[in-house]
Design an enzyme around this catalytic site. Structure first.
Site, PDB file in Angstrom:
ATOM      1  N   ASP A 236     -59.725 -22.709 -30.952  1.00 55.56           N
ATOM      2  CA  ASP A 236     -60.985 -23.296 -30.505  1.00 55.56           C
ATOM      3  C   ASP A 236     -61.639 -22.530 -29.351  1.00 55.56           C
ATOM      4  O   ASP A 236     -60.955 -22.063 -28.435  1.00 55.56           O
ATOM      5  CB  ASP A 236     -60.664 -24.723 -30.016  1.00 55.56           C
ATOM      6  CG  ASP A 236     -61.879 -25.494 -29.556  1.00 55.56           C
ATOM      7  OD1 ASP A 236     -62.665 -25.903 -30.418  1.00 55.56           O
ATOM      8  OD2 ASP A 236     -62.044 -25.699 -28.332  1.00 55.56           O
ATOM      9  N   GLU A 304     -62.544 -19.360 -33.497  1.00 54.86           N
ATOM     10  CA  GLU A 304     -63.897 -19.908 -33.460  1.00 54.86           C
ATOM     11  C   GLU A 304     -64.655 -19.256 -32.306  1.00 54.86           C
ATOM     12  O   GLU A 304     -64.352 -19.496 -31.140  1.00 54.86           O
ATOM     13  CB  GLU A 304     -63.864 -21.418 -33.226  1.00 54.86           C
ATOM     14  CG  GLU A 304     -65.253 -22.056 -33.311  1.00 54.86           C
ATOM     15  CD  GLU A 304     -65.525 -23.113 -32.250  1.00 54.86           C
ATOM     16  OE1 GLU A 304     -64.933 -23.075 -31.160  1.00 54.86           O
ATOM     17  OE2 GLU A 304     -66.387 -23.961 -32.521  1.00 54.86           O
TER      18      GLU A 304
END
Ligand code: NOJ
Ligand code: MG
Length: 581
Positions: A236, A304
């Site tokens: 993330d 990401e």
């Protein structure tokens, strides 16, 4: 209005597939990734948003037992890998992206035993399970943060602390850095009498990556889950791992004057800092060591990062492939560069930009949506759902599907009072523009109350559209549905996987409204023609004397798989995949 197109390129391309032509002004042909066919290179990664997937115990919140109940859906769809948004202990301020214990499951979702059970079932079904790894920040409820607040030995510098500045006798934050979730990125902590930095919500303090103890602690988290048996990680918010150690003010972007507007600042001190990439390479080493030591299938890492294309590529590793990073970093081109009134040029450019920038030895990937962006059916039109699923299915490398895309789910209806997205509920006047709750409403299993998601009260309202768009209605043999198209696409990918690992790709604007994507290897040729316009378009292949067999068609198509064609009349928003013969 009809337009007639003569397709001569296909024949030339098929004939010259082996000799690679690069950067041609009109179309792109490029060697694909290395010829080996490691499992992840051609996989479809299906994102499950656990909170909204399936609720097994009637509390209105999706859970691990719900995923277990529905795992056969992934198998039925033909999907072989799934990544789960965070299921770890969390106060749920940012729906699980605020983690208070990296090594345990939140009671909302179940227990470690439930995850064990899921992994076992997944293994039996041949489905890989990928967890969400959130390295940039923890929850303020994490014991590391509590200890850091108390300046406990060893934890003093686990987070990014600063005394701030004194201006006119008042203490203020050290600089102008802003949070992604609006407002200053600094929050004063009374107990420690210092500010801490948070890129996201106030309850999500950033870890301090210049502290080797933090790095080691996070690598241990990776090792813990690898030992547990997971197949990899989605990582993330990676661009935010590091911050400038001198805490300098970020400069204003030319023409911008508002220092309180995040978009007005050039984030040179809080995003994409050079050590970020090395950190990802180090995480990769942890995975590769595990894979090598245990002689198991590759454990994958997908990152990401919403960033400029050259920066995105650095996550893969260095340009000659000697230092490895993520197996792939999400390609958000179809999200970032296409808007409601996208054109064929936009699609072609998104494809070419990616392919031109990715070094030859790395594997491409194509993303249509996720839990942070409006659903593709809403963003780019529900009439284009099959065309976009076809695009991501036929393009080289990995295909990523956000749960619901296989049935053409649109955004749900949520009011500010019903919403949870922390950045959006701060200001109801802009909720409709900023909230990510719309793409997070429960999955539509069938047309019973609550769409079969829960017997209780769903945490977010189930969309009224579930009556018309749901899996049960679409998963009927012979019925023309987005889901049946999706299943055919999965079958198509499975059959031609080997071919696709070796072939070349082209992306061409056939007319103002028709995009063609081709894949060529030796004598095999596959093309997708997708009419994004509101009028009929005729595509003919007379000049190339090439004939095609229809492989997959969109729901509105009058063609059927197996039809032979040397000319196509494409209805508005029709898309067809063809195989040359
Ligand atoms: C990216 C996640 O996808 C998003 O949902 C979250 O709010 C931020 N990172 C912060 O963790
Ligand atoms: Mg950070």
């Amino acid at each position: 209005m009809k337009s007639y197109i003569f397709v001569t390129l296909a024949f030339i391309l098929a004939a010259t597939a082996a000799s690679v032509v690069k950067n041609d002004a009109k179309y792109i042909i490029k060697d694909d990734d290395s010829p080996d066919t490691d499992w992840w290179k051609t996989a479809v990664f299906y994102q499950i948003y656990p909170r909204s997937f399936m609720d097994s115990d009637g509390d209105g919140i999706g859970d691990l037992q719900g995923i277990i109940q529905k795992l056969h859906h992934l198998q039925d769809a033909g999907v072989t890998a799934t990544w789960l948004s965070p299921i770890f202990k969390s106060p749920q301020v940012d729906q699980g992206y605020d983690i208070s214990d990296y090594r345990d499951i939140d009671p909302d979702y179940g227990t470690l035993d439930d995850l064990k059970e899921l992994l076992e079932l997944a293994k039996a079904l041949g489905i890989k399970i990928i967890l969400d790894f959130v390295p940039n920040h923890t929850s303020d409820q994490h014991e590391w943060f509590q200890k850091s607040v108390a300046k406990e030995k060893g934890y003093e510098d686990f987070y990014v602390w600063h005394d701030g500045k004194v201006v006119d006798g008042t203490r203020v934050p050290p600089n102008n850095w802003l949070s992604e979730f609006k407002g200053s990125a600094w929050e004063f902590n009374e107990e420690r009498q210092q500010y801490y930095y948070h890129e996201f919500a106030i309850q999500q303090p950033d870890l301090n990556y210049s502290n080797p103890k933090v790095v080691e602690a996070m690598k241990d988290v990776l090792r813990y889950w690898l030992d547990f048996g997971v197949d990899g990680f989605r990582v993330d918010a990676v661009p935010y791992l590091f911050e400038d150690p001198e805490f300098k003010d970020e400069p204003l972007i030319d023409g911008c004057t508002d220092v309180t507007n995040k978009n007005c600042l050039d984030h040179i001190y809080t995003k994409d800092l050079p050590p970020t990439y090395d950190m990802i390479y180090e995480f990769r080493e942890v995975l590769d060591n595990f894979t090598e030591t245990n002689k198991v299938d590759t454990r994958v890492m997908m990152t990401e990062a919403y960033a400029a294309i050259e920066k995105q590529m650095l996550y893969y590793g260095n340009a000659d492939g000697t230092v490895k990073g993520a197996h792939f970093t999400f390609n958000f081109g179809f999200i970032s560069s296409l808007s409601k009134d996208f054109t064929v040029d936009d699609i072609v450019n998104a494809i070419r930009t990616w392919i031109k920038n990715i070094p030859d030895q790395y594997t491409s990937n194509w993303v249509l949506g996720n839990h942070d962006n409006r659903r593709v059916a809403t963003r780019l039109g529900r009439e284009n759902v099959d065309g976009f699923n076809m695009l991501t299915a036929i393009l080289p490398g990995v295909m990523v599907t956000y749960n619901g895309e296989e049935i053409g789910m649109e955004d749900g209806e949520v009011t500010c009072e019903e919403g949870y997205d922390p950045q959006a509920i701060k200001d109801c006047s802009t909720f409709d523009q900023t909230s990510r709750d719309f793409e997070r409403t429960p999955f539509h299993w069938d047309n019973t109350p609550n769409a079969g998601f829960t017997t209780g009260t769903p945490w977010l309202p189930v969309s009224a559209k579930a009556k018309d768009t749901n899996l049960a209605d679409q998963n009927v043999e012979g019925v023309s549905s987005h889901y049946n198209v999706y299943k055919q696409l999965m079958e198509f990918r499975k059959n031609f996987q080997k071919t696709f690992a070796l072939d070349t790709t082209s992306a061409i604007k056939l007319t103002d409204h028709v995009v063609q994507v081709g894949r060529y290897v030796d004598k095999d040729e596959f093309i997708l023609v997708f009419n994004v316009g509101d009028f009929e378009e005729i595509v003919d292949f007379y000049r190339t004397k090439q004939s095609y067999k229809v492989v997959v068609t969109s729901v509105n198509s009058l063609y059927k798989p197996g039809d032979s064609v040397d000319e196509l009349t494409l209805l508005p928003h029709e898309s067809v995949i063809l195989q040359g013969f």
